[in-house]
Design a protein around this motif. Structure first.
Motif, short mmCIF file in Angstrom:
data_model
loop_
_atom_site.label_atom_id
_atom_site.label_comp_id
_atom_site.label_asym_id
_atom_site.label_seq_id
_atom_site.Cartn_x
_atom_site.Cartn_y
_atom_site.Cartn_z
N ALA A 283 0.83 -1.22 0.00
CA ALA A 283 0.00 0.00 0.00
C ALA A 283 0.86 1.26 0.00
N ASP B 31 2.58 0.80 -7.24
CA ASP B 31 1.57 1.38 -8.13
C ASP B 31 0.55 0.32 -8.54
N ARG B 32 1.04 -0.89 -8.81
CA ARG B 32 0.16 -2.02 -9.16
C ARG B 32 0.57 -3.23 -8.33
N ASP C 7 -4.42 -2.13 -10.09
CA ASP C 7 -3.81 -1.00 -9.41
C ASP C 7 -3.94 -1.20 -7.90
N THR C 8 -3.01 -0.66 -7.16
CA THR C 8 -2.97 -0.89 -5.71
C THR C 8 -4.28 -0.46 -5.03
N LEU C 9 -4.76 0.73 -5.36
CA LEU C 9 -6.01 1.22 -4.75
C LEU C 9 -7.18 0.30 -5.09
N GLU C 10 -7.22 -0.18 -6.34
CA GLU C 10 -8.30 -1.08 -6.77
C GLU C 10 -8.26 -2.39 -6.00
N PHE D 243 -7.15 -2.92 -2.97
CA PHE D 243 -7.59 -2.74 -1.58
C PHE D 243 -9.08 -2.38 -1.49
N LYS D 244 -9.59 -1.64 -2.47
CA LYS D 244 -10.99 -1.23 -2.43
C LYS D 244 -11.92 -2.31 -2.97
#
Length: 379
Positions: A281, A285-286, A300-303, A305-306
């Protein structure tokens, strides 16, 4: 879209042991874009480290790459690293692709100083640049005092290195003690560069550390020396194999911040291998999630985790301890890769497993937002 610098396609790797054939990698597909940090996560033994070793073709016997391709895009050319001989690969390792190994103690030679191990990479891959700097220093000295025969002779040999490092005359001269004094000038420049790299690693008193042996270094300092070795020649791709695993928490944070700073400075693309989702996190980036020799999800990292989609990715995130939340673990155990499950290798631990999962291996599909998954729930 950012240009891809590295493409791993359908990589197959097996270990031939006395107990049987270990199917360590089963069709791994990963791509790395220029300037990005790609995290590879998964449980111990899932194939993260051997994927990194395969890129450099340094998988030790009884390991053997059985199929697939690793395409490296450098200077406008696409090269399959698996088709290259060892002599060509030695020119690529360290110069274009470098690796930070998990245990710095095993990565450093105990009978050579920290500086000598950085200098070795510099003399192998940056000898022209070192020769040019040595010539500049000789020219400055010649302005202050009259150049003698030995100075002119050394400058002449350094000039030959700049023009053609493989000249036959240099090979002959380099073996004669009285005639190879120009090599001392190259070593002097390489040592200056090694000290500069150690200073970039935030090592205090690098002039002293450059002459220290690995057993004289702390764990954090040894890891910084290994990072300096990997970055000495400004590689296009840096593979970091859990570089903070054996370090204290405060030192881990320093190393992570250092890698972030060096990424911006050297513009290298990074493959960061870890099992720590917190590090992912912070740094990546990915993310590519691996399980039992397969990449099961990339996003992608945010995707990730979300919106984690694969049951294994969900299990990984749910198993992270959180204050006020009940701890959850993934049921079952990692299967033996000597006799891996048929079909999807996660089906015997998956609560959503269907009959087809036990027979057929799912394909990697795009579910949108640059999100790829290998699971029949989405096919």
């Amino acid at each position: 879209m950012t240009e891809e610098i590295l493409q791993i396609d359908d990589l197959q790797l097996k270990f031939y042991t006395y107990e049987g054939v270990v199917e360590a990698l089963d069709g791994v597909k990963i791509n790395l874009k220029k300037g990005e940090t790609l995290g590879i996560v998964g449980e111990t033994g899932c194939g993260k480290s051997v994927t990194g070793l395969s890129v450099l073709s340094i998988v030790l016997p009884p390991g053997k790459i059985e199929g697939g391709q690793i395409i490296f895009n450098v200077k406008g050319r696409a090269i399959n690293l698996l088709n290259l001989g060892d002599s060509v690969l030695r020119k690529i390792r360290g110069k274009y692709i470098s690796m930070i190994f998990q245990d710095p103690r095993s990565a450093l030679n105990p009978v050579y100083t920290a500086g000598d191990q950085i200098i070795e990479a510099l003399l192998k891959h940056k000898i022209k640049e070192l020769a040019e700097k040595a010539i500049e220093e000789l020219d400055k000295e010649a302005k202050n005092k009259k150049a003698n025969f030995l100075t002119r002779y050394c400058r002449n040999n350094l000039q030959k290195i700049v023009l053609n490092p493989k000249a036959s005359s240099l090979k002959i001269v380099s073996k004669i003690p009285l005639l190879n004094r120009y090599k001392k000038l190259l070593y002097k420049q390489a040592k200056k560069e090694a000290i500069r790299m150690l200073r970039l690693m935030r090592i205090p008193d690098p002039e002293r550390v450059v002459d220290m042996y690995p057993h004289e270094l702390s764990g954090g300092m040894a890891q910084r020396v290994v990072i300096a070795m990997a970055l000495a020649c400004n590689p296009e791709v840096l593979i970091a194999d859990e570089p903070t695993t054996n370090l204290d928490v405060t030192v881990q944070l320093q190393i992570l911040n250092l890698i972030k700073e060096l990424k911006q400075q050297f513009s290298s693309a990074i493959i960061y291998i870890t099992h720590d989702m917190g590090v992912v996190a912070e740094l990546c980036d990915r993310v590519a999630v691996m399980y039992a020799g397969n990449v099961v999800e990339i996003a992608d990292t945010l995707e990730i985790f979300k919106n984690p989609l694969h049951p294994y990715t969900k299990g990984l995130l749910e198993s992270i301890p959180r204050p006020g939340c009940q701890f959850k673990s993934i049921e079952g155990t990692v299967p033996s890769l000597i006799d891996p499950p048929k079909g999807c290798r996660f089906h015997n631990r998956c609560q959503y497993a269907m009959e087809i999962c036990t027979r057929v291996k799912p394909k990697m599909i795009d579910v949108g937002k640059n999100h790829f998954i290998q699971c029949f729930l989405y096919q």
